[in-house]
Design a protein around this motif. Structure first.
Motif, mmCIF file in Angstrom:
data_model
loop_
_atom_site.group_PDB
_atom_site.id
_atom_site.type_symbol
_atom_site.label_atom_id
_atom_site.label_comp_id
_atom_site.label_asym_id
_atom_site.label_seq_id
_atom_site.Cartn_x
_atom_site.Cartn_y
_atom_site.Cartn_z
ATOM 1 N N SER A 75 0.826 -1.211 0.000
ATOM 2 C CA SER A 75 0.000 0.000 0.000
ATOM 3 C C SER A 75 0.857 1.257 0.000
ATOM 4 N N LEU A 76 1.941 1.240 0.784
ATOM 5 C CA LEU A 76 2.829 2.404 0.817
ATOM 6 C C LEU A 76 3.495 2.626 -0.530
ATOM 7 N N MET A 78 2.313 1.799 -3.569
ATOM 8 C CA MET A 78 1.334 2.345 -4.503
ATOM 9 C C MET A 78 0.971 3.787 -4.160
ATOM 10 N N PHE A 79 0.933 4.101 -2.884
ATOM 11 C CA PHE A 79 0.593 5.467 -2.454
ATOM 12 C C PHE A 79 1.682 6.449 -2.870
ATOM 13 N N LEU A 80 2.944 6.134 -2.567
ATOM 14 C CA LEU A 80 4.045 7.014 -2.958
ATOM 15 C C LEU A 80 4.172 7.099 -4.475
ATOM 16 N N PHE A 81 3.997 5.983 -5.154
ATOM 17 C CA PHE A 81 4.055 5.967 -6.613
ATOM 18 C C PHE A 81 2.985 6.881 -7.207
ATOM 19 N N SER A 82 1.780 6.841 -6.642
ATOM 20 C CA SER A 82 0.690 7.677 -7.154
ATOM 21 C C SER A 82 0.967 9.153 -6.923
ATOM 22 N N LEU A 83 1.416 9.503 -5.721
ATOM 23 C CA LEU A 83 1.692 10.907 -5.418
ATOM 24 C C LEU A 83 2.824 11.448 -6.273
ATOM 25 N N THR A 97 7.190 16.238 -1.874
ATOM 26 C CA THR A 97 8.292 17.213 -1.816
ATOM 27 C C THR A 97 8.359 17.893 -0.458
ATOM 28 N N GLN A 98 7.414 17.597 0.431
ATOM 29 C CA GLN A 98 7.412 18.158 1.783
ATOM 30 C C GLN A 98 8.151 17.203 2.723
ATOM 31 N N LEU A 99 9.210 17.701 3.345
ATOM 32 C CA LEU A 99 10.005 16.862 4.246
ATOM 33 C C LEU A 99 9.180 16.382 5.435
ATOM 34 N N SER A 100 8.270 17.220 5.918
ATOM 35 C CA SER A 100 7.455 16.825 7.074
ATOM 36 C C SER A 100 6.596 15.606 6.754
ATOM 37 N N LEU A 101 6.047 15.545 5.537
ATOM 38 C CA LEU A 101 5.238 14.395 5.147
ATOM 39 C C LEU A 101 6.084 13.136 5.050
ATOM 40 N N ASN A 102 7.232 13.238 4.404
ATOM 41 C CA ASN A 102 8.096 12.063 4.252
ATOM 42 C C ASN A 102 8.612 11.563 5.592
ATOM 43 N N MET A 103 8.934 12.488 6.489
ATOM 44 C CA MET A 103 9.354 12.068 7.822
ATOM 45 C C MET A 103 8.192 11.441 8.581
ATOM 46 N N GLY A 104 6.976 11.910 8.310
ATOM 47 C CA GLY A 104 5.805 11.286 8.937
ATOM 48 C C GLY A 104 5.602 9.850 8.488
ATOM 49 N N PHE A 105 6.052 9.525 7.272
ATOM 50 C CA PHE A 105 6.031 8.134 6.826
ATOM 51 C C PHE A 105 7.212 7.351 7.383
ATOM 52 N N ALA A 106 8.396 7.960 7.345
ATOM 53 C CA ALA A 106 9.627 7.233 7.647
ATOM 54 C C ALA A 106 9.764 6.912 9.135
ATOM 55 N N LEU A 219 12.882 0.188 3.759
ATOM 56 C CA LEU A 219 12.071 -0.205 4.915
ATOM 57 C C LEU A 219 12.039 -1.731 5.059
ATOM 58 N N SER A 220 11.944 -2.435 3.945
ATOM 59 C CA SER A 220 11.941 -3.902 4.021
ATOM 60 C C SER A 220 13.292 -4.429 4.491
ATOM 61 N N LEU A 221 14.382 -3.755 4.124
ATOM 62 C CA LEU A 221 15.692 -4.173 4.625
ATOM 63 C C LEU A 221 15.819 -3.935 6.121
ATOM 64 N N TYR A 222 15.280 -2.829 6.607
ATOM 65 C CA TYR A 222 15.274 -2.593 8.056
ATOM 66 C C TYR A 222 14.423 -3.645 8.761
ATOM 67 N N LEU A 223 13.321 -4.024 8.136
ATOM 68 C CA LEU A 223 12.468 -5.057 8.721
ATOM 69 C C LEU A 223 13.170 -6.401 8.730
ATOM 70 N N GLN A 224 13.919 -6.679 7.673
ATOM 71 C CA GLN A 224 14.622 -7.959 7.582
ATOM 72 C C GLN A 224 15.638 -8.125 8.704
ATOM 73 N N GLU A 225 16.247 -7.040 9.144
ATOM 74 C CA GLU A 225 17.222 -7.123 10.233
ATOM 75 C C GLU A 225 16.584 -7.424 11.575
ATOM 76 N N ASN A 226 15.275 -7.217 11.693
ATOM 77 C CA ASN A 226 14.624 -7.302 13.007
ATOM 78 C C ASN A 226 13.580 -8.397 13.094
ATOM 79 N N VAL A 227 13.495 -9.267 12.100
ATOM 80 C CA VAL A 227 12.540 -10.383 12.189
ATOM 81 C C VAL A 227 13.300 -11.696 12.039
#
Length: 227
Positions: A75-76, A78-83, A97-106, A219-227
Motif C-alpha cells: 500500500s505504501l 502504490m501510495f508514494l508511486f501515485s503521489l 516534496t514536503q520533508l514533514s510528510l516524508n518524515m511522517g512516513f519514515a 524499509l523492508s531491509l530494516y524489517l529484515q534485520e529485526n525479524v
C-alpha cells in the motif's frame, strides 16, 4: 503568479483551506476498484499482476515473520508511486516534496521495525550496535557510531525522497523557463532546450517510480534485520 521557483513546493490552499488532504485522496480515485465479475478487465489484471509481483519480490529475502507487513509495504509503494506521478502533471502539487510528510512516513515505520526487533529478538537487535570481534578500546566509540547510524536512518529516508523529487522538479522548472525566454530570441536554441526538457521529463517519470520503490525497499531491509 509565482514570485520564486520554490513557490511550487509550498502547500497549496484555497480560500485559506489547505488542499493537502485532497492531494492525498485524489490518487486513489484513479485506481480501478475490483468488480464482482469473474473476469476482470485488462487494467485490473495489470494492476493485480504488478502488485503481486512487487510484493513477492519485496518479501522474498524476509523471514516468514515479516510477511505480515505485505499489505503495509504494498500500500505504501502504490501510495508514494501515485503521489510522485501525479505531481508531474501540470497545475498539480507533489505532497512528497514536503520533508514533514516524508518524515511522517519514515519515522513511525522505522520505529515499528526497531520495536519489533527489540520485542522478538532483543539480543540480535542490540548486537547490531557492536560488530563481532571489535577490540575492547573501540567498543564505546563503535556503540556511539552505530547508535547514531541507527537513528539517522529515518532522516535519510525522508531527505532522500524529498531531495530527489525537489531537485528534479526545480530543474524542470528552470529548463522550461529558459526555453520560454529563448523562444523569441533564439528559436533553434529554444527547440534544443525543449528536447532536453522532454528527456528530463522522461527521467523524472523514472525517478518518481524508482524513489517510491527505494523508500519501500529500504524499509523492508530494516524489517529484515529485526525479524
Amino acid at each position: 503568479m509565482m514570485t520564486s521557483f520554490f513557490d511550487q513546493f509550498m502547500s497549496p490552499s484555497f480560500l485559506g483551506v489547505p488542499l493537502m488532504a485532497v492531494a492525498f485522496v485524489f490518487p486513489w480515485l484513479l485506481f480501478p476498484s475490483p468488480s464482482p465479475r469473474w473476469l476482470n478487465n485488462r487494467l485490473l489484471t495489470l494492476q493485480g499482476w504488478f502488485i503481486k509481483r512487487f510484493t513477492s519480490q519485496l518479501l522474498l529475502p524476509i523471514n516468514i515473520g515479516g510477511h505480515n507487513w505485505a499489505l503495509v509495504l504494498a500500500s505504501l509503494m502504490m501510495f508514494l508511486f501515485s503521489l510522485n506521478m501525479l505531481g508531474l502533471l501540470p497545475y498539480t502539487f507533489t505532497p512528497t516534496t514536503q520533508l514533514s510528510l516524508n518524515m511522517g512516513f519514515a519515522v513511525p515505520l522505522w520505529l515499528a521495525t526497531v520495536l519489533i526487533g527489540l520485542r522478538n529478538q532483543p539480543t540480535a537487535a542490540l548486537g547490531h550496535l557492536l560488530p563481532e570481534g571489535t577490540p575492547v578500546p573501540l567498543i564505546p566509540v563503535l556503540i556511539i557510531i552505530e547508535t547514531i547510524s541507527l537513528f539517522i536512518r529515518p532522516l535519510a529516508l525522508g531527505v532522500r525522497l524529498t531531495a530527489n523529487l525537489t531537485a528534479g522538479h526545480l530543474l524542470m522548472q528552470l529548463i522550461a523557463t529558459a526555453a520560454f525566454v529563448l523562444l523569441p530570441l533564439m528559436p533553434m536554441v529554444a527547440i534544443l532546450t525543449s528536447v532536453v526538457l522532454l528527456l528530463l521529463t522522461i527521467l523524472e517519470v523514472a525517478v518518481a517510480m524508482i524513489q517510491a520503490y527505494v523508500f519501500v525497499l529500504l524499509l523492508s531491509l530494516y524489517l529484515q534485520e529485526n525479524v
